[in-house]
Enzyme design. Structure first.
Site, PDB file in Angstrom:
ATOM      1  N   HIS A  61      46.516  34.430  43.624  1.00  0.00           N
ATOM      2  CA  HIS A  61      47.630  34.119  42.723  1.00  0.00           C
ATOM      3  C   HIS A  61      48.917  33.775  43.478  1.00  0.00           C
ATOM      4  CE1 HIS A  61      48.716  38.503  43.046  1.00  0.00           C
ATOM      5  NE2 HIS A  61      49.931  38.030  42.889  1.00  0.00           N
ATOM      6  N   ASP A 105      40.682  37.745  43.268  1.00  0.00           N
ATOM      7  CA  ASP A 105      42.061  37.394  43.628  1.00  0.00           C
ATOM      8  C   ASP A 105      42.220  37.459  45.144  1.00  0.00           C
ATOM      9  OD1 ASP A 105      44.725  36.759  43.444  1.00  0.00           O
ATOM     10  OD2 ASP A 105      45.366  38.735  42.718  1.00  0.00           O
ATOM     11  N   SER A 208      52.945  41.077  46.336  1.00  0.00           N
ATOM     12  CA  SER A 208      51.696  40.351  46.134  1.00  0.00           C
ATOM     13  C   SER A 208      51.092  39.844  47.431  1.00  0.00           C
ATOM     14  CB  SER A 208      51.941  39.132  45.242  1.00  0.00           C
ATOM     15  OG  SER A 208      52.167  39.499  43.920  1.00  0.00           O
TER      16      SER A 208
END
EC number: 3.4.21.-
Length: 255
Positions: A61, A105, A208
């Site tokens: 992502h 992911d 992230s």
């Protein structure tokens, strides 16, 4: 539920007050020599991990069109010598990545020029086994951090800001059974949960793609969790790297 959004998204969004590495403290400089900072159009976007001189691992992502890779960083606003700037020639998200469910992911980036390995820049070890519940780990990143400031009424109010320096938090692996109670029906065997007793996720937006390292082994990639992440006791959810070692090695070999 929420995805741990890239920081470039947060900086162009409104009212995003939750993004931070909760209860974390500044890391000892260069104590996480595999830590990578991904930039998009000159802005910090995500964390990542160096896994070989030519390859960096992050979350799918975090993918963007204009990605620059910075190695050997501690303070993003200062240069103290060991920093290296690289460009990604290939950006390879997992072919089965699903943004909606957060499945798979994970993303590989191949560097145009290999990293020059030094004491401040070196790869993290990929796992040969999956992590055990209770295993001690460290999560690191440049995600937003909170601090208390005097409010208009004189009472302390929580404020958030982007730290210049890399922050670390000590957390531990949460059992699948325990984590499933927090996220019923959401987890897969390619995800692993980690957090701190009574404090929840520790990682949040802006962290992230960063590493979850347990005993010097890369066991997780910061992926998603509960919202707001500064007001939850639920653990964070990470991509379970041990489930992807075969894909990682095969992709590196083909490219």
């Amino acid at each position: 539920m929420w995805l741990l959004l890239p920081l470039s998204f947060l900086l162009t969004s409104t009212a995003q007050d939750g993004g931070k590495l909760l209860e974390g403290e500044e890391c000892a400089p260069h104590s996480q020599p595999w830590q990578v900072a991904l930039y998009e159009r000159g802005r910090f976007n995500c964390g990542a991990s160096l896994i070989s001189p030519h390859w960096v691992l992050s979350a799918a992502h975090c993918q963007s069109r204009f990605m620059r890779v910075r190695l050997g960083e501690h303070n993003l606003r200062k240069r103290d010598g060991p920093e290296q700037l690289r460009t990604a020639s290939r950006v390879i998200p997992h072919p089965r990545y699903e943004a909606r469910s957060h499945r798979h992911d994970i993303m590989l980036l191949r560097l145009v020029q290999p990293a020059r390995l030094t004491p401040q820049v070196r790869p993290v070890v990929l796992p040969t086994r999956c992590p055990h519940p209770g295993e001690a780990c460290v999560v690191s990143g440049w995600g937003l951090v909170s601090h208390n400031e005097p409010g208009t009424t004189g009472r302390p109010q929580s404020q958030v800001s982007l730290p210049d320096t890399l922050h670390c938090a000590n957390i531990s692996i949460i059992s699948d059974a325990s984590c499933d109670k927090n996220y019923p029906g959401r987890l897969t065997n390619t995800m692993v949960c980690a957090g701190a007793e009574g404090r929840g996720a520790e990682s949040c937006e802006g962290d992230s793609g960063g590493p979850l390292v347990c005993g010097g082994i890369l066991q997780g990639i910061v992926s998603w969790g509960d919202v707001p992440c500064d007001n939850t006791t639920k653990p964070g959810v990470y991509t379970k790297v041990c489930r992807y070692v075969k894909w990682i090695r095969e992709t590196m070999k083909r490219n």
